[in-house]
Design an enzyme around this catalytic site. Structure first.
Site, short mmCIF file in Angstrom:
data_model
loop_
_atom_site.label_atom_id
_atom_site.label_comp_id
_atom_site.label_asym_id
_atom_site.label_seq_id
_atom_site.Cartn_x
_atom_site.Cartn_y
_atom_site.Cartn_z
N ASN A 1 -56.69 -31.82 -15.32
CA ASN A 1 -57.20 -33.19 -15.24
C ASN A 1 -57.36 -33.63 -13.78
OD1 ASN A 1 -54.54 -33.59 -14.47
ND2 ASN A 1 -54.10 -35.20 -15.96
N ASP B 1 -54.13 -41.59 -24.29
CA ASP B 1 -53.90 -40.22 -23.82
C ASP B 1 -53.66 -39.26 -24.98
OD1 ASP B 1 -54.11 -40.58 -21.01
OD2 ASP B 1 -52.12 -41.47 -20.96
#
Length: 418
Positions: free
Chosen positions: A101, A175
């Site tokens: 990420n 998330d």
């Protein structure tokens, strides 16, 4: 029934922080993949967020880190050194999935974009997760759950009671949702790679995932002359049967009966209003056409205030009406159905046993891994290097140069953050 680990033999390299990508990688670890978490010497920030999340700051009792990182191995390597980058490339030679990420510009600086790696490692499934995607003016903005998923995606500015304020947010909702979407994409690409020998790039982002989970309402918002403009009040809900009502003892009860007219003749006698059965004023068409939402919601509100939540539960269960009492977290932790469904598992921490949440997927016949703590920072660095074929002499030299770190190197720093 034979027990098996469906992903045994699959190697995953995870180069990420915080929640979404670690949660995705935890899913693979749960089913037997060897997940190596590469961290900087300072460690994933989630290792040190305890107090701000209302839990202990003790590194030995980090429920959030363990939730996202159980069954992984931790390697601390300095990727800014040629030797550190070489270690990563050696790992990638036998890796199936690379997860990151990091922002695009940071990856590009180290030559770790998909374009840099796809020819070197043709079978590799490369998965990139960002806040806002990999094209457009905002690709390099920092993207977090609260901002990219909740605020930018439209949830926070829309789904609160009219004339009040946005809801209080908690970490990880966007998330976790996004991490599971990413896992689904990776599994698709992995299946293809296993068949064809060719890997692919898989991407998703918080913004897209947020908009997707709201897609029904966001698409409907284009019909500006129909329906109410959000934020709205529960007192004027579009479908009063998809709404919350307060009981005599102050508990909110969520109803969910989308086909309003189908449930109407069955439900109204349950709340003591059989006199309204057959009343054409309260069909869904009439309520919508004549804007009677508030009027009908008040009828239901008056009825629900006459009985306790326990009394309503008995009535609604017996009547096979879709509903739930709006529980608080303490109640969820002791919910018998959640425990029976395998949601929780007890795990022993220094302060005592804690209920820990398991990943939300099970596979019949697959070995269920017992809950485990996440790895200590750099805990497996030397083990992983030995598996790559490094001799003790070579490892000593790399360690001296600061190319990698072990748990002894970082233990003092980690414990000092408690």
């Amino acid at each position: 029934m034979s027990e098996r680990k469906p992903l045994e033999g699959i190697r995953v390299i995870e180069m990420s922080t915080f929640i979404a990508v670690p949660a995705c990688a935890r899913f693979f670890a749960e089913f037997g993949a060897d997940v190596i978490k590469i961290e900087a010497k300072s460690g994933d920030a989630v290792r040190f967020n305890g107090v701000s999340e209302g839990r202990l700051g003790d590194p030995l009792e980090n429920t959030t880190f363990d939730l996202e990182n159980a069954h992984k191995r931790s390697l601390v390597v300095n990727l800014k050194t040629p030797e550190g980058l070489k270690i990563l490339f050696e790992l990638l030679e036998d890796t199936d999935i690379f997860l990151t990420n990091w922002r695009p510009q940071a990856l590009a600086k180290l030559g770790l974009n998909y374009e840099d790696l796809k020819d070197k490692f043709p079978k590799l499934v490369y998965a990139s997760f960002t806040g806002f995607g990999e094209a457009g003016p905002d690709i390099n903005l920092p993207g977090y759950d609260f901002t990219a998923f909740w605020a930018r995606g439209g949830l926070l500015g829309t789904l609160y009671q009219k004339d009040s304020e946005p809801i209080n947010l908690i970490p990880g909702i966007g998330d976790h949702i996004s991490g599971m979407f990413l896992a689904a994409g990776i599994m698709t690409a992995l299946y293809n790679a296993q068949k064809t020998g060719k890997g692919d790039k898989v991407t998703t982002n918080l913004l897209h995932c947020s908009i997707f989970v709201q897609a029904i309402a966001i698409q409907a918002a284009q019909y500006k002359d129909l329906g109410q403009v959000y934020p709205i009040s529960r007192k004027t809900a579009e479908n009063p049967f998809n709404n919350t009502y307060k009981s005599k003892d102050g508990r909110f009860i969520q109803l969910s009966m989308p086909p309003f007219d189908m449930f109407y003749p069955k439900f109204m006698p349950m709340i003591g209003r059989e006199d309204l059965v057959g009343n054409e004023r309260y069909t869904m068409e009439s309520i919508t056409k004549n804007k009677l939402h508030g009027e009908f919601v008040q009828i239901l509100s008056d009825a629900f205030e006459k009985k306790t939540s326990e009394e309503w539960s008995k009535i609604l269960v017996e009547g096979d009406i879709p509903f739930s009492i709006c529980q608080v977290w303490d109640e969820v932790l002791s919910d018998k159905q959640a425990w029976a469904a395998g949601v929780f598992e007890e795990f022993a921490y220094p302060s005592g046993n804690r209920a820990m949440v398991r990943p939300p997927v099970s596979i019949e016949g697959a070995e269920a891994l017992k809950y485990a703590r996440g790895p200590m920072l750099a805990e497996h660095s030397e083990e992983i290097l030995k598996q790559l074929g490094y001799t003790q002499e070579q490892m000593d030299e790399l360690h001296e140069k600061g190319v990698y770190n072990n748990w002894d190197d970082v233990k003092g720093f980690v414990m000092s953050q408690a």
